[in-house]
Design a protein around this motif. Structure first.
Motif, PDB file in Angstrom:
ATOM      1  N   GLU A  22       0.827  -1.207   0.000  1.00  0.00           N
ATOM      2  CA  GLU A  22       0.000   0.000   0.000  1.00  0.00           C
ATOM      3  C   GLU A  22       0.866   1.264   0.000  1.00  0.00           C
ATOM      4  O   GLU A  22       0.502   2.266  -0.615  1.00  0.00           O
ATOM      5  N   GLN A  23       2.003   1.224   0.679  1.00  0.00           N
ATOM      6  CA  GLN A  23       2.918   2.362   0.680  1.00  0.00           C
ATOM      7  C   GLN A  23       3.612   2.507  -0.667  1.00  0.00           C
ATOM      8  O   GLN A  23       3.914   3.616  -1.105  1.00  0.00           O
ATOM      9  N   ALA A  24       3.884   1.386  -1.325  1.00  0.00           N
ATOM     10  CA  ALA A  24       4.600   1.409  -2.600  1.00  0.00           C
ATOM     11  C   ALA A  24       3.717   1.885  -3.754  1.00  0.00           C
ATOM     12  O   ALA A  24       4.216   2.533  -4.679  1.00  0.00           O
ATOM     13  N   ALA A  25       2.437   1.591  -3.703  1.00  0.00           N
ATOM     14  CA  ALA A  25       1.549   1.905  -4.834  1.00  0.00           C
ATOM     15  C   ALA A  25       1.570   3.386  -5.219  1.00  0.00           C
ATOM     16  O   ALA A  25       1.757   3.706  -6.403  1.00  0.00           O
ATOM     17  N   PRO A  26       1.405   4.333  -4.280  1.00  0.00           N
ATOM     18  CA  PRO A  26       1.446   5.747  -4.683  1.00  0.00           C
ATOM     19  C   PRO A  26       2.814   6.175  -5.222  1.00  0.00           C
ATOM     20  O   PRO A  26       2.894   6.995  -6.136  1.00  0.00           O
ATOM     21  N   LEU A  27       3.888   5.620  -4.664  1.00  0.00           N
ATOM     22  CA  LEU A  27       5.229   5.950  -5.148  1.00  0.00           C
ATOM     23  C   LEU A  27       5.431   5.449  -6.574  1.00  0.00           C
ATOM     24  O   LEU A  27       6.052   6.126  -7.403  1.00  0.00           O
ATOM     25  N   MET A  28       4.900   4.272  -6.843  1.00  0.00           N
ATOM     26  CA  MET A  28       5.001   3.718  -8.193  1.00  0.00           C
ATOM     27  C   MET A  28       4.243   4.589  -9.186  1.00  0.00           C
ATOM     28  O   MET A  28       4.748   4.898 -10.270  1.00  0.00           O
ATOM     29  N   GLU A  29       3.035   4.970  -8.821  1.00  0.00           N
ATOM     30  CA  GLU A  29       2.211   5.782  -9.715  1.00  0.00           C
ATOM     31  C   GLU A  29       2.876   7.127 -10.010  1.00  0.00           C
ATOM     32  O   GLU A  29       2.821   7.619 -11.134  1.00  0.00           O
ATOM     33  N   LYS A  30       3.514   7.688  -8.992  1.00  0.00           N
ATOM     34  CA  LYS A  30       4.207   8.968  -9.156  1.00  0.00           C
ATOM     35  C   LYS A  30       5.323   8.860 -10.196  1.00  0.00           C
ATOM     36  O   LYS A  30       5.620   9.812 -10.901  1.00  0.00           O
ATOM     37  N   ARG A  31       5.928   7.669 -10.285  1.00  0.00           N
ATOM     38  CA  ARG A  31       7.043   7.458 -11.217  1.00  0.00           C
ATOM     39  C   ARG A  31       6.600   6.794 -12.523  1.00  0.00           C
ATOM     40  O   ARG A  31       7.428   6.408 -13.343  1.00  0.00           O
ATOM     41  N   GLY A  32       5.299   6.590 -12.686  1.00  0.00           N
ATOM     42  CA  GLY A  32       4.783   5.996 -13.908  1.00  0.00           C
ATOM     43  C   GLY A  32       4.861   4.481 -13.963  1.00  0.00           C
ATOM     44  O   GLY A  32       4.588   3.887 -14.999  1.00  0.00           O
ATOM     45  N   ALA A  33       5.228   3.841 -12.869  1.00  0.00           N
ATOM     46  CA  ALA A  33       5.289   2.376 -12.824  1.00  0.00           C
ATOM     47  C   ALA A  33       3.920   1.832 -12.417  1.00  0.00           C
ATOM     48  O   ALA A  33       3.248   2.405 -11.569  1.00  0.00           O
ATOM     49  N   GLN A  34       3.525   0.736 -13.035  1.00  0.00           N
ATOM     50  CA  GLN A  34       2.221   0.160 -12.724  1.00  0.00           C
ATOM     51  C   GLN A  34       2.306  -1.259 -12.193  1.00  0.00           C
ATOM     52  O   GLN A  34       1.355  -1.753 -11.599  1.00  0.00           O
ATOM     53  N   LYS A  35       3.420  -1.925 -12.417  1.00  0.00           N
ATOM     54  CA  LYS A  35       3.547  -3.320 -11.982  1.00  0.00           C
ATOM     55  C   LYS A  35       4.847  -3.508 -11.195  1.00  0.00           C
ATOM     56  O   LYS A  35       5.791  -2.767 -11.359  1.00  0.00           O
ATOM     57  N   TRP A  36       4.839  -4.534 -10.337  1.00  0.00           N
ATOM     58  CA  TRP A  36       6.032  -4.811  -9.555  1.00  0.00           C
ATOM     59  C   TRP A  36       6.482  -6.242  -9.751  1.00  0.00           C
ATOM     60  O   TRP A  36       5.739  -7.101 -10.206  1.00  0.00           O
ATOM     61  N   THR A  37       7.727  -6.466  -9.388  1.00  0.00           N
ATOM     62  CA  THR A  37       8.300  -7.804  -9.368  1.00  0.00           C
ATOM     63  C   THR A  37       8.453  -8.206  -7.919  1.00  0.00           C
ATOM     64  O   THR A  37       9.031  -7.477  -7.121  1.00  0.00           O
ATOM     65  N   TRP A  38       7.906  -9.356  -7.569  1.00  0.00           N
ATOM     66  CA  TRP A  38       7.945  -9.858  -6.197  1.00  0.00           C
ATOM     67  C   TRP A  38       9.103 -10.842  -6.117  1.00  0.00           C
ATOM     68  O   TRP A  38       9.111 -11.861  -6.780  1.00  0.00           O
ATOM     69  N   ILE A  39      10.090 -10.530  -5.283  1.00  0.00           N
ATOM     70  CA  ILE A  39      11.261 -11.392  -5.105  1.00  0.00           C
ATOM     71  C   ILE A  39      11.205 -12.008  -3.716  1.00  0.00           C
ATOM     72  O   ILE A  39      11.147 -11.300  -2.719  1.00  0.00           O
ATOM     73  N   SER A  40      11.222 -13.335  -3.669  1.00  0.00           N
ATOM     74  CA  SER A  40      11.212 -14.062  -2.394  1.00  0.00           C
ATOM     75  C   SER A  40      12.517 -14.835  -2.265  1.00  0.00           C
ATOM     76  O   SER A  40      12.856 -15.642  -3.140  1.00  0.00           O
ATOM     77  N   ASP A  41      13.241 -14.588  -1.197  1.00  0.00           N
ATOM     78  CA  ASP A  41      14.487 -15.295  -0.922  1.00  0.00           C
ATOM     79  C   ASP A  41      14.182 -16.410   0.068  1.00  0.00           C
ATOM     80  O   ASP A  41      13.831 -16.148   1.217  1.00  0.00           O
ATOM     81  N   PHE A  42      14.313 -17.648  -0.348  1.00  0.00           N
ATOM     82  CA  PHE A  42      13.972 -18.791   0.482  1.00  0.00           C
ATOM     83  C   PHE A  42      15.160 -19.353   1.256  1.00  0.00           C
ATOM     84  O   PHE A  42      15.073 -20.448   1.798  1.00  0.00           O
ATOM     85  N   HIS A  43      16.264 -18.602   1.329  1.00  0.00           N
ATOM     86  CA  HIS A  43      17.407 -19.061   2.118  1.00  0.00           C
ATOM     87  C   HIS A  43      16.946 -19.278   3.563  1.00  0.00           C
ATOM     88  O   HIS A  43      16.349 -18.399   4.167  1.00  0.00           O
ATOM     89  N   GLY A  44      17.176 -20.451   4.096  1.00  0.00           N
ATOM     90  CA  GLY A  44      16.774 -20.769   5.459  1.00  0.00           C
ATOM     91  C   GLY A  44      15.374 -21.335   5.567  1.00  0.00           C
ATOM     92  O   GLY A  44      14.907 -21.644   6.661  1.00  0.00           O
ATOM     93  N   PHE A  45      14.676 -21.483   4.453  1.00  0.00           N
ATOM     94  CA  PHE A  45      13.322 -22.032   4.459  1.00  0.00           C
ATOM     95  C   PHE A  45      13.360 -23.497   4.888  1.00  0.00           C
ATOM     96  O   PHE A  45      14.240 -24.241   4.516  1.00  0.00           O
ATOM     97  N   SER A  46      12.386 -23.892   5.695  1.00  0.00           N
ATOM     98  CA  SER A  46      12.285 -25.292   6.104  1.00  0.00           C
ATOM     99  C   SER A  46      10.813 -25.694   6.118  1.00  0.00           C
ATOM    100  O   SER A  46       9.928 -24.861   5.923  1.00  0.00           O
TER     101      SER A  46
END
Length: 94
Positions: A22-46
């Protein structure tokens, strides 16, 4: 995963992620970005990190932002993800 605070509290993690998005959405719109890339780091996942509740909460979260997600990247994902992906991917919309 290995450095996450409250990593086993799915509700807290969902609230945090929702707040960040929700915090990122207005910042993205201000810069003309509409989509994001979701990066998940599973190091340590069990297996203790994998619960049905967590999966349901991720599904609910993704349902709120379907038009925003451009790509999901999983780093250091466990081997089981490949098998699950092969089963789930045909069911996803292209």
């Amino acid at each position: 995963f290995s450095q996450a605070h409250d990593r086993w509290d799915a509700d807290t993690n969902l609230k945090h992620l929702s707040w960040v998005l929700e915090q990122a959405a207005p910042l993205m719109e201000k810069r003309g970005a509409q989509k994001w890339t979701w990066i998940s780091d599973f190091h340590g996942f069990s297996t203790s990190d994998c619960s049905p509740k967590s999966m349901m909460l991720v599904k609910r979260m993704l349902a709120h932002y379907p038009e925003r997600l451009f790509k999901a990247v999983m780093l250091d994902a466990p081997w089981i993800f490949n098998g699950l992906w092969n089963m789930v991917s045909p069911l996803l919309e292209q």
